[in-house]
Design a protein around this motif. Structure first.
Motif, PDB file in Angstrom:
ATOM      1  N   LEU A 136       0.829  -1.205   0.000  1.00  0.00           N
ATOM      2  CA  LEU A 136       0.000   0.000   0.000  1.00  0.00           C
ATOM      3  C   LEU A 136       0.867   1.260   0.000  1.00  0.00           C
ATOM      4  CD1 LEU A 136      -2.922   1.010   0.042  1.00  0.00           C
ATOM      5  CD2 LEU A 136      -2.828   0.981   2.543  1.00  0.00           C
ATOM      6  N   LEU A 137       1.895   1.258   0.826  1.00  0.00           N
ATOM      7  CA  LEU A 137       2.809   2.395   0.857  1.00  0.00           C
ATOM      8  C   LEU A 137       3.523   2.553  -0.490  1.00  0.00           C
ATOM      9  CD1 LEU A 137       4.288   4.651   2.347  1.00  0.00           C
ATOM     10  CD2 LEU A 137       5.919   2.931   3.192  1.00  0.00           C
TER      11      LEU A 137
ATOM     12  N   LEU B  37      -8.129  -2.714   0.780  1.00  0.00           N
ATOM     13  CA  LEU B  37      -7.667  -1.350   0.533  1.00  0.00           C
ATOM     14  C   LEU B  37      -6.684  -1.307  -0.634  1.00  0.00           C
ATOM     15  CD1 LEU B  37      -7.133   0.049   4.162  1.00  0.00           C
ATOM     16  CD2 LEU B  37      -8.932   0.664   2.535  1.00  0.00           C
ATOM     17  N   ASN B  38      -5.779  -2.270  -0.693  1.00  0.00           N
ATOM     18  CA  ASN B  38      -4.806  -2.319  -1.778  1.00  0.00           C
ATOM     19  C   ASN B  38      -5.483  -2.470  -3.125  1.00  0.00           C
ATOM     20  OD1 ASN B  38      -1.663  -2.489  -1.413  1.00  0.00           O
ATOM     21  ND2 ASN B  38      -2.530  -3.348   0.466  1.00  0.00           N
ATOM     22  N   ILE B  39      -6.408  -3.418  -3.223  1.00  0.00           N
ATOM     23  CA  ILE B  39      -7.096  -3.681  -4.495  1.00  0.00           C
ATOM     24  C   ILE B  39      -7.932  -2.481  -4.911  1.00  0.00           C
ATOM     25  CG2 ILE B  39      -8.833  -5.115  -5.622  1.00  0.00           C
ATOM     26  CD1 ILE B  39      -7.851  -7.450  -3.863  1.00  0.00           C
ATOM     27  N   SER B  40      -8.706  -1.928  -3.951  1.00  0.00           N
ATOM     28  CA  SER B  40      -9.585  -0.786  -4.257  1.00  0.00           C
ATOM     29  C   SER B  40      -8.777   0.436  -4.684  1.00  0.00           C
ATOM     30  CB  SER B  40     -10.442  -0.445  -3.035  1.00  0.00           C
ATOM     31  OG  SER B  40     -11.242  -1.546  -2.653  1.00  0.00           O
ATOM     32  N   TYR B  41      -7.702   0.712  -3.964  1.00  0.00           N
ATOM     33  CA  TYR B  41      -6.879   1.880  -4.271  1.00  0.00           C
ATOM     34  C   TYR B  41      -6.227   1.745  -5.648  1.00  0.00           C
ATOM     35  CZ  TYR B  41      -3.218   5.425  -3.860  1.00  0.00           C
ATOM     36  OH  TYR B  41      -2.386   6.500  -4.083  1.00  0.00           O
ATOM     37  N   PHE B  42      -5.745   0.548  -5.953  1.00  0.00           N
ATOM     38  CA  PHE B  42      -5.092   0.323  -7.243  1.00  0.00           C
ATOM     39  C   PHE B  42      -6.074   0.514  -8.391  1.00  0.00           C
ATOM     40  CE2 PHE B  42      -3.831  -2.527 -10.750  1.00  0.00           C
ATOM     41  CZ  PHE B  42      -2.570  -1.997 -11.029  1.00  0.00           C
ATOM     42  N   ILE B  43      -7.257  -0.082  -8.284  1.00  0.00           N
ATOM     43  CA  ILE B  43      -8.255   0.037  -9.351  1.00  0.00           C
ATOM     44  C   ILE B  43      -8.696   1.491  -9.508  1.00  0.00           C
ATOM     45  CG2 ILE B  43     -10.597  -0.604 -10.061  1.00  0.00           C
ATOM     46  CD1 ILE B  43     -10.148  -3.301  -8.709  1.00  0.00           C
ATOM     47  N   TYR B  44      -8.918   2.170  -8.375  1.00  0.00           N
ATOM     48  CA  TYR B  44      -9.341   3.576  -8.423  1.00  0.00           C
ATOM     49  C   TYR B  44      -8.303   4.430  -9.139  1.00  0.00           C
ATOM     50  CZ  TYR B  44     -10.145   8.358  -6.923  1.00  0.00           C
ATOM     51  OH  TYR B  44     -10.316   9.720  -6.917  1.00  0.00           O
ATOM     52  N   GLN B  45      -7.046   4.243  -8.815  1.00  0.00           N
ATOM     53  CA  GLN B  45      -6.002   5.079  -9.404  1.00  0.00           C
ATOM     54  C   GLN B  45      -5.853   4.846 -10.910  1.00  0.00           C
ATOM     55  OE1 GLN B  45      -4.582   7.599  -8.368  1.00  0.00           O
ATOM     56  NE2 GLN B  45      -4.419   7.560  -6.165  1.00  0.00           N
TER      57      GLN B  45
END
Length: 358
Positions: A19-20, A97-105
């Motif tokens: 995540l970081l 959080l990792n999956i959601s953040y990656f897809i969103y970005q």
């Protein structure tokens, strides 16, 4: 037992590290023009695919996704409160959080770093007098157009055919000035009434774009004077304009010369209110006089809007206004309390055809 605990701990460290790393990676990408350009191209592809897959569904699939994601996070949070399940619950939260953040970005977040529209327009001084001139212009236009639209028995503007407005917006997307954008409309109607309309009414949210499904959600409870421009605004997000005030400007370009009078009036009325908002702290008397010069029909619409806001005010509205302001500022935008960037774009654009604004 000790071995399993150690493995879980290492996995948590791994996902926290990922995540970081994502934060740092996408921050770096945001500073590189060629990577931002790549994500713009990717957006065009995924938008068309998502709209083909999801537009035909009669309800908002994106809202359903948010509901399921919310349920999952609440479930994992309760698990987190129990000492026995704390470690595994935290691990699952980190994975989500990792999956959601990656897809969103990759689908949306990087579009906030596109070249700003303002760089494509002439550099001029945005003076009070120029804004006053435009306010009077759009007051006259809104008064004229308002006489041509329909109203209910209380004299309030009403929309007769929402679908025709949506189709007109898609048509107008194809007529946007080349100077401003070469983004292409998919011509797929993917406007959806939000499943959260009651919550939206109490939070002051008029609409939103879902980057996971490319749907444009709107609050079906909105007064008619808000609704057409809200749709034009959300359609601007569908085109790939992430910044809120740029979406307002593209929405303005979509609606201001429309042959659909309902869309035209809503756009002119929004533009007028935005201009008056930008003036009020500098010349309150001018704004008061402008409001007094609203036509009787416009006064009815304004009263209806105030009634809607009053009926849905509260602590929830205050909280969401505060958090939305923080979100806008964190994504290279001004806060929601100001319209100045939209006004800058408007005045600069008007200066192209009107020498007195230069």
């Amino acid at each position: 037992m000790h071995i399993n605990t150690t493995k879980t701990y290492k996995k948590k460290r791994f996902w926290a590290g990922i995540l970081l790393a994502q934060f740092l990676l996408f921050y770096t990408f945001s500073k590189l023009k060629f990577t931002v350009s790549f994500f713009e191209t990717l957006f065009e592809l995924q938008k068309k695919v998502h709209q083909l897959l999801f537009a035909w569904i009669p309800f908002s699939l994106g809202d359903l996704f948010y509901v399921l994601l919310g349920i999952l996070l609440v479930y994992l949070t309760f698990k987190l409160l129990k000492k026995k399940n704390r470690s595994s619950a935290l691990l699952r939260i980190l994975v989500v959080l990792n999956i959601s953040y990656f897809i969103y970005q990759i689908f949306w977040g990087m579009l906030y770093f596109q070249t700003p529209i303002i760089t494509k327009l002439p550099k001029i001084d945005i003076t009070l007098e120029k804004r006053k001139t435009l306010a009077l212009e759009y007051l006259a236009k809104a008064k004229s157009t308002r006489k041509l639209v329909q109203e209910d028995k209380n004299g309030v503007f009403i929309i007769k055919n929402l679908k025709s407005i949506q189709n007109e917006i898609l048509s107008q997307q194809k007529k946007l000035p080349i100077l401003i954008t070469n983004k292409q409309s998919s011509n797929i109607n993917s406007f959806k009434p939000s499943l959260f309309k009651n919550i939206m009414s109490f939070t002051g949210i008029l609409g939103y774009y879902n980057p996971f499904t490319a749907e444009a959600q709107f609050n079906a409870e909105l007064p008619s004077s808000y609704l057409p421009f809200t749709l034009a605004h959300e359609s601007s997000h569908q085109l790939g304009f992430a910044r809120e005030q740029e979406a307002n400007f593209i929405g303005y370009l979509i609606g201001v010369d429309s042959k659909n009078l309902e869309l035209k009036y809503s756009t002119e009325y929004f533009t007028l209110k935005s201009l008056l908002n930008s003036i009020v702290y500098e010349d309150e008397k001018f704004v008061k006089t402008a409001l007094e010069n609203y036509s009787e029909e416009m006064k009815s619409d304004r009263l209806n809007e105030k009634k809607f806001v009053t009926e849905h005010q509260g602590y929830v509205d205050d909280f969401f206004g505060f958090t939305n302001n923080l979100f806008l500022k964190s994504n290279q935008q001004e806060g929601s309390i100001t319209y100045s960037y939209f006004i800058d774009l408007l005045v600069r654009y008007k200066s192209i055809k009107n020498p007195k604004f230069k």
